[in-house]
Each structure stands twice: as structure tokens, then as C-alpha cells.
Design a protein around this motif. Structure first.
Motif, mmCIF file in Angstrom:
data_model
loop_
_atom_site.group_PDB
_atom_site.id
_atom_site.type_symbol
_atom_site.label_atom_id
_atom_site.label_comp_id
_atom_site.label_asym_id
_atom_site.label_seq_id
_atom_site.Cartn_x
_atom_site.Cartn_y
_atom_site.Cartn_z
ATOM 1 N N TRP A 177 0.811 -1.229 0.000
ATOM 2 C CA TRP A 177 0.000 0.000 0.000
ATOM 3 C C TRP A 177 0.844 1.280 0.000
ATOM 4 C CZ3 TRP A 177 -2.754 -4.250 0.281
ATOM 5 C CH2 TRP A 177 -4.139 -4.210 0.080
ATOM 6 N N PRO A 178 1.842 1.450 0.900
ATOM 7 C CA PRO A 178 2.636 2.687 0.849
ATOM 8 C C PRO A 178 3.343 2.874 -0.486
ATOM 9 C CG PRO A 178 2.938 1.605 2.954
ATOM 10 C CD PRO A 178 2.193 0.636 2.085
ATOM 11 N N LEU A 179 3.901 1.799 -1.027
ATOM 12 C CA LEU A 179 4.579 1.908 -2.315
ATOM 13 C C LEU A 179 3.597 2.302 -3.411
ATOM 14 C CD1 LEU A 179 7.070 1.565 -4.091
ATOM 15 C CD2 LEU A 179 6.538 -0.887 -4.245
ATOM 16 N N ALA A 180 2.423 1.682 -3.409
ATOM 17 C CA ALA A 180 1.427 1.991 -4.431
ATOM 18 C C ALA A 180 0.999 3.456 -4.354
ATOM 19 C CB ALA A 180 0.215 1.076 -4.283
ATOM 20 N N ASN A 181 0.791 3.972 -3.144
ATOM 21 C CA ASN A 181 0.377 5.364 -3.012
ATOM 22 C C ASN A 181 1.498 6.327 -3.370
ATOM 23 O OD1 ASN A 181 -2.524 5.920 -1.624
ATOM 24 N ND2 ASN A 181 -1.768 3.881 -1.095
ATOM 25 N N ASP A 182 2.754 5.979 -3.028
ATOM 26 C CA ASP A 182 3.888 6.794 -3.470
ATOM 27 C C ASP A 182 3.943 6.845 -4.991
ATOM 28 O OD1 ASP A 182 4.696 7.354 -0.895
ATOM 29 O OD2 ASP A 182 6.352 5.914 -0.875
ATOM 30 N N ARG A 183 3.715 5.704 -5.624
ATOM 31 C CA ARG A 183 3.727 5.658 -7.093
ATOM 32 C C ARG A 183 2.569 6.472 -7.672
ATOM 33 N NH1 ARG A 183 6.591 0.958 -8.824
ATOM 34 N NH2 ARG A 183 8.532 0.935 -7.606
#
Length: 338
Positions: A287-293
């Protein structure tokens, strides 16, 4: 001829011509505190919160979802993510029953076309949204909007009614809201909603946030504003669509980079320790990686975007929501009407 005060003229011009802000990322940290706007104030006019029930038997768009049996719900891939079962391991369509909450501001004039906020997982947000709107509307910091807060049809993730509604990459859920939910709310309580997409916002947390973005992405003629908490911009859709094989992960991987910018303004948040925060990229489920992307993809396309990263926070962290919700609503509506 009556003269306009200079300060008022400047204010009116600024409101009419306010340009989109540059994409912005903000880091916040604990301790988190409820925003003062979340507390009821005796002198503040309070809106009315209604509710009604919708049944799957009344729906043309969502007549029921094939529910996974108990063995199927235990099937997971090597990263621990649930896998949808084959058709022969699924039961017959199951009925659903959902509650819909409707907030009507104290100043609403029956029959007038009001701005609209549609909230997914409505039961989780109804009280907080109503409290924030009471304060913000009374202070003229947001327009006097109606909030329609819709509970999902039930379950979670792949194979569930909620998963079908929120994680499917299409405009189907927005069409359900437009053609089945909003007309029912309007008829029950004597309401009218603006048809101006600048006056309409979609909000949600987790998969509800993915649904909110899909409402605006696939139907920008209806929605131009999105509010996302811990958005499930990961590989969650079931059944798999070959056009978007990694579900909502495709928003930042291919759809946003590969499409002309759409007229969407988005406020989004993720927790530092959100779901699967230590998983590698290849899981398509961090989730954090997806939102950063997502934030990077939106910034590259010059979207009107505000991104909050909450240190030490978990998934749709209630303390973060209580601190940020009034400010998020005000940011989304900062220049309405233009």
C-alpha cells in the motif's frame, strides 16, 4: 452606484481565478489529534442525518455476487494475497442488504441543486463527515453540500460484493450510484444534486478510495474531486480484466502515465505502516509503495494533487482521519464555485 470594498473585490477575484496548486507532498507525524472542527459546537447549526435500506433484489446493476466457499477463501498466493476461486468452487449468487446514510445541511433549501459528496463504506464515516461538514459549512469554508454515504454490499476483497463494487476497474459502480442510489435518496428526502462535476466529490478509504478514483476516472463528466485514505491502488480486482491485469495497480503503472490528464483534483493519504508495507514491488500489494507511485504519476501529469504521508500510521488510521478530514474537504472545495 454602490462601490465594492477593495478587500472584497480582491477576494472575489482570487476565488474566481484561483489556479490549481502545484502537486504537493506533506509528511505528518504523531501524536495525532482530532481537528477542532470535529467537535460539535452548541451554536453551530446541525444538519440532518437520514438512512435507508437498499436490497440486491431491487438492483439491476448489482443483483448479487457469487460468494466464495470456505475452502476457496483460504486460497492464497506466495505473497499471502487471497486468490479468487474458479467458478466451480463458488456458490450461487448471494443477496445483499445495504444501508445508505444521507447528510442534509441545515441551510439546504428543498429542491435546490446542491453540491454532492459520495462516501464509500458509509457507516464508517457518517458521523465524522457530518460533524466536519456542520462546522465547515457554518464557517463558509465549504459549500453547503449533501453527503450520500453508501455501505458496500458486504464482504471484502476478491470474491465479495464489496470487492466487486470497489476494486473492479470500470465505471460500473459510479453508474450504480448515479442511476440507483442518488435517485432513491433524492425521492425520499426531496433533494436535488448538482450536475456540475466540479461540484461533485467521491471519498473512501482502502478499496473505497480506489472506488472513489474509479468514479472520477471512468466518469469525469460526473466527478472531478477525489478524497482517498490508504487507497487500495494494488492488485486486488477479481475477476481479472486483461485490459488492467494488475487491478488498480495499473492506475500508476500504466493508466495515468499513458493517458491525457483528466480534470480530477485528488487529496490522498497513506500510513507509513499501511498494509503490506514491507512487501516487495513484485507482490503488487504494498500500500505505501502503491500510493507513493500514485503521487509520482499524478505529479508527472500535473494533476491538482495533495499527498499526505502519515508517520507511524496504519491502514485508514482513525486518528489520522480525525486530524485531516476537515482540511482535506476544505482543500478539495477551496475555489467552488469557480
Amino acid at each position: 452606484m454602490r462601490k465594492t470594498a477593495p478587500w472584497l473585490l480582491v477576494t472575489l477575484l482570487a476565488t474566481a481565478a484561483a489556479p490549481p496548486e502545484a502537486p504537493q507532498t506533506v509528511d505528518i507525524a504523531p501524536p495525532y489529534h482530532d481537528a477542532p472542527e470535529m467537535a460539535a459546537r452548541p451554536a453551530t447549526p446541525r444538519g440532518t442525518l437520514h438512512s435507508f435500506i437498499m436490497l440486491s433484489s431491487e438492483s439491476r446493476i448489482y443483483p448479487g455476487i457469487r460468494q466464495l466457499d470456505s475452502d476457496a477463501t483460504r486460497r492464497r498466493d506466495s505473497w499471502g494475497n487471497r486468490i479468487a476461486a474458479p467458478a466451480d468452487q463458488q456458490s450461487a449468487p448471494a443477496p445483499w442488504r445495504r444501508e445508505v446514510f444521507v447528510y442534509v445541511p441545515a441551510t439546504y433549501r428543498p429542491g435546490s441543486a446542491a453540491p454532492l459528496l459520495v462516501v464509500q463504506d458509509g457507516r464508517d464515516y457518517a458521523a465524522r463527515v457530518a460533524a466536519a461538514l456542520d462546522t465547515l459549512i457554518a464557517a463558509h469554508r465549504v459549500p453547503a453540500m449533501i453527503a450520500v454515504m453508501i455501505q458496500s454490499g458486504g464482504g471484502d476483497a476478491q470474491g465479495s460484493q464489496r470487492g466487486l463494487e470497489y476494486d473492479t476497474m470500470s465505471g460500473r459502480y459510479a453508474e450504480f450510484v448515479e442511476h440507483e442510489v442518488l435517485p432513491r435518496a433524492a425521492a425520499l428526502y426531496g433533494l436535488r444534486f448538482t450536475s456540475d462535476p466540479d461540484g461533485r466529490a467521491a471519498m473512501g478509504g482502502s478499496s473505497g478510495a480506489a472506488a472513489a478514483l474509479s468514479m472520477a476516472w471512468y466518469h469525469p463528466e460526473w466527478y472531478h474531486k477525489v478524497l482517498s485514505y490508504s487507497g487500495t491502488f494494488v492488485n486486488q480486482a477479481s475477476p481479472v480484466d486483461p485490459a488492467t491485469p494488475r487491478g488498480a495497480w495499473e492506475y500508476h503503472a500504466s493508466l495515468i502515465p499513458g493517458s491525457p490528464a483528466k480534470p480530477i483534483r485528488i487529496w490522498m493519504e497513506v500510513g507509513e505502516q499501511d498494509l503490506h508495507w514491507q512487501d516487495p514491488e513484485q507482490s503488487w500489494h504494498n500500500w505505501p509503495l502503491a500510493n507513493d507511485r500514485m503521487a509520482a504519476a499524478l505529479a508527472a501529469k500535473h494533476y491538482d494533487m495533495h499527498y499526505v504521508r502519515a508517520a507511524g500510521a496504519g491502514h485508514v488510521d482513525p486518528n489520522v482521519v480525525a486530524q485531516t478530514l476537515p482540511g482535506a474537504l476544505e482543500w478539495l472545495w477551496r475555489d467552488y464555485p469557480r
